[in-house]
Every structure is written in structure tokens, then in C-alpha cells.
Scaffold this active site. Sequence first.
Site, PDB file in Angstrom:
ATOM      1  N   PRO A 167       0.916  -1.272   0.067  1.00 14.55           N
ATOM      2  CA  PRO A 167       0.071   0.008   0.100  1.00 14.55           C
ATOM      3  C   PRO A 167       0.916   1.182   0.001  1.00 14.55           C
ATOM      4  O   PRO A 167       1.786   1.475   0.762  1.00 14.55           O
ATOM      5  CB  PRO A 167      -0.703  -0.073   1.343  1.00 14.55           C
ATOM      6  CG  PRO A 167      -0.932  -1.582   1.301  1.00 14.55           C
ATOM      7  CD  PRO A 167       0.255  -2.170   1.001  1.00 14.55           C
ATOM      8  N   CYS A 168       0.428   2.208  -0.839  1.00 12.94           N
ATOM      9  CA  CYS A 168       1.386   3.251  -1.207  1.00 12.94           C
ATOM     10  C   CYS A 168       0.966   4.591  -0.384  1.00 12.94           C
ATOM     11  O   CYS A 168       1.741   5.582  -0.498  1.00 12.94           O
ATOM     12  CB  CYS A 168       1.422   3.674  -2.585  1.00 12.94           C
ATOM     13  SG  CYS A 168      -0.295   4.032  -3.151  1.00 12.94           S
ATOM     14  N   GLN A 169       0.118   4.536   0.506  1.00 17.00           N
ATOM     15  CA  GLN A 169      -0.731   5.892   1.085  1.00 17.00           C
ATOM     16  C   GLN A 169       0.843   6.347   1.877  1.00 17.00           C
ATOM     17  O   GLN A 169       0.788   7.561   2.196  1.00 17.00           O
ATOM     18  CB  GLN A 169      -1.856   5.577   1.757  1.00 17.00           C
ATOM     19  CG  GLN A 169      -2.907   5.203   1.102  1.00 17.00           C
ATOM     20  CD  GLN A 169      -2.956   3.794   0.810  1.00 17.00           C
ATOM     21  OE1 GLN A 169      -2.123   3.138   1.170  1.00 17.00           O
ATOM     22  NE2 GLN A 169      -4.231   3.658   0.385  1.00 17.00           N
ATOM     23  N   TYR A 195       3.812   6.419   1.177  1.00 15.62           N
ATOM     24  CA  TYR A 195       4.687   7.016   0.318  1.00 15.62           C
ATOM     25  C   TYR A 195       4.229   8.103  -0.531  1.00 15.62           C
ATOM     26  O   TYR A 195       4.880   9.238  -1.113  1.00 15.62           O
ATOM     27  CB  TYR A 195       5.645   6.078  -0.411  1.00 15.62           C
ATOM     28  CG  TYR A 195       5.970   4.783   0.343  1.00 15.62           C
ATOM     29  CD1 TYR A 195       6.549   4.781   1.256  1.00 15.62           C
ATOM     30  CD2 TYR A 195       5.458   3.764  -0.057  1.00 15.62           C
ATOM     31  CE1 TYR A 195       6.875   3.920   1.840  1.00 15.62           C
ATOM     32  CE2 TYR A 195       5.868   2.370   0.277  1.00 15.62           C
ATOM     33  CZ  TYR A 195       6.566   2.480   1.603  1.00 15.62           C
ATOM     34  OH  TYR A 195       6.952   1.479   2.258  1.00 15.62           O
TER      35      TYR A 195
END
Length: 382
Positions: free
Chosen positions: A84-86, A88
Site C-alpha cells: 500500500p502506497c499511502q 509514500y
Amino acid sequence: MTTQRLTAIDLFCGAGGLSEGFRQAGYTVVAGNDIDAAAGETYKATHPDAEFILAPIQDVTVDRLCKTTGLRLGELDVLLGGPPCQAYSVYNHQRGMHDARASLFEQYLRIVEGMKPKWVVMENVTGITSIAGGTVVQSIKEELRKLGYEVECRVLKTEEYGVPQERRRVVFIGNRLGLPIEFPKPTHGPAGSGLEPFTTIWDAIGDLPPLANGEKDKIAAYTEEPVNWFQAYARENAGKTVLNHEAPRLSPVNEARMRHIPIGGSWRDIPYDLLPEGMKKAKRSDHTKRYGRMRPDGLSCTVLTKCDVHWGAYIHPYQDRAISVREAARIQAFPDSFFFHGSRTEQYVQVGNAVPPLLGRKVAEVLLKAGTTVRKERQKAA
């Protein structure tokens, strides 16, 4: 490609954009894992050859993956992953290594160490390159090298691979076979580049039936034949009815605002008395995408997890409404055969979180090419 089955497992798979790209390239995706139940329903329906594991990544063991897929250690061809990229993302103003989600890549590395795949492919948002002074990227590379993998990473622009959207992804590619690591060369570009022209928004959605603001429960059938390669690609194996094609209900004041916004326009075209209170004090140079009406001959802005007209250019080029889930999925290069399960909010999240399948396909093809090239060279030497 050899006749031997090429296998892939997709961690943090969501609805399966990366899996779909690898499937299109010829891989058999044998398992996917995610914590999102609605995305899991979509994944199971669109990847019948894969076993979907609904669980936190911390609970997914190597032993379970081997039993689920029938693979032994070292047999897996590719381990895919998109933690999950949130943590970054440049859209997360509190981003940092203190966010628990930033350590999820360590769980991916745990599975790499246990499964010993031949190739690893990991993707994330570009924000990962700057967080903590770039130490996240260095840590990923160093940890993979400790496990015997040579790895490189590069920022890829999705529009350069036929996706009708400006979207940037950091892609890590590595292998433990001593094979060359390459990245897909652009196939699409601006006029004069010698490449295929960019796929425009209207190339992507122009054949979809019109909708009114808030129109739902409509059995929307295709009314036109595909007129370009992208529409033909999107409609391959699709039925006669357009899935997930409903217009969110926008308020009367938003309807009034949209009527003032021309193609390519934004909140700056809305009369002052109709502006949201919070935007009446905004500088005209700020928030350039808010209440944006798409240019049919241009590229979409990045599709996020909610296509809210207040936050981006998600107004249909010609109709006074927000784009549907299906239109967002087209802009993400999903085939129309994908039916997104869950509430409409959950559907938008699945689409916005995904890797565009066309990008995944191009990455898969360079892996196939590396293996094929080495096999040919060895055959010549023999």
C-alpha cells in the site's frame, strides 16, 4: 516463450491490475493476496486460475502459499507486489517511515526469502524515492541483494505504454538467475517522436453510452462499434452490456457549477458566488485540477481512489457529470470484462489503487524477453 507454464503470485493484489497484465503476457497467476474483501471478490471473478487469500500479509506464510499453489521453493517464476502506497504518496502530507504501512515492503521481502522466486517485481508510487532521503529505495535494493537478487528500479510513465493517463509508478525488477534487467521501452509518445500517438481520453471512453448526472440502474448497452485499438482491446471478451457504468449523484450546486466549466476548464471558470466557501480565497494559480473538465484529445490526470470533481479533473468532457467507475477503469486500461464488486465507493478505490494492466503487461514482456534471449544464446553456444 516456452511451453512450460510460467507462474506468478501477486501480493497486495487489490482488484488485480498487475495480475491481469501478467496474464495477458502469458503468465499463469496462481495466487493473490489482499486484505480488501471487496477487491477480493473482483479478483476471484476475474482471475479464476488464482487462489485468492483474504488476510493481512503478516498472516500469509510461505508454507500456505506452497500448499495453495502446489509450488515448491524456488519454482515460482515471478513474485509480484505493490505494498500500500499511502505512506509514500505525495498526496499524504503526513507521510514518513513512522507510518506502519511503510514497513509492509518488509513483508514482501519475507515472502521473497521464503519462496525464492526466480524474478521479483515490486511497484509503488514515486513518493517512495524521496521519503527518508531515499533510504527506503536503498533498503529494498540492499535487502534483495542480500537474498541473492540483482535489482534495478525506474520510474515508468503509464502514458508511454498506451494508457490514456498521466501516471507515474516506481517499478523494481530483479532476478537471481544472472539474467539482464531491462525495462520496457516506450511505445507511445507525442507527435514527432516516431512512436504511436498517446491514447487520448476520447480514444478510451468515446464509445461508452451517455449518462445523466446520478443515472443508475441502467442496462447500458454498447451503441457503437470500437473505432480504435484501445476500444477493441477494452471490449475483448466483454458481453453486450457495459458493467459498472453509473453516474454518481452530484448535488444541484455542483450541477450548476459544471455548466460553467468548458472543456479543459476548472474551478476558475465557476462564478464567484457559486464557488465552495473554502475556494473563494484561493489563488487562481492554485488547485489547477479541481472541478476540471477533461479534454477529450488529452490525457487524464492521475485516477485516484475517488473521482471526486472537487479534487481533480473528473468531469466528463461533454456531459455534466463525474466519470463512472467504468470510465475510470478504461482510463486505467482495465478490460470491460472486469466487473468491480462492492459499493460504488469501493469500486472507485479498487480502480484508483490498481496498476494499469497495460503497464503490467509491458513489464511482463521484458521478463519473458530476457529469458528467451538467454535461452537462444545458450542454444547457439551448444
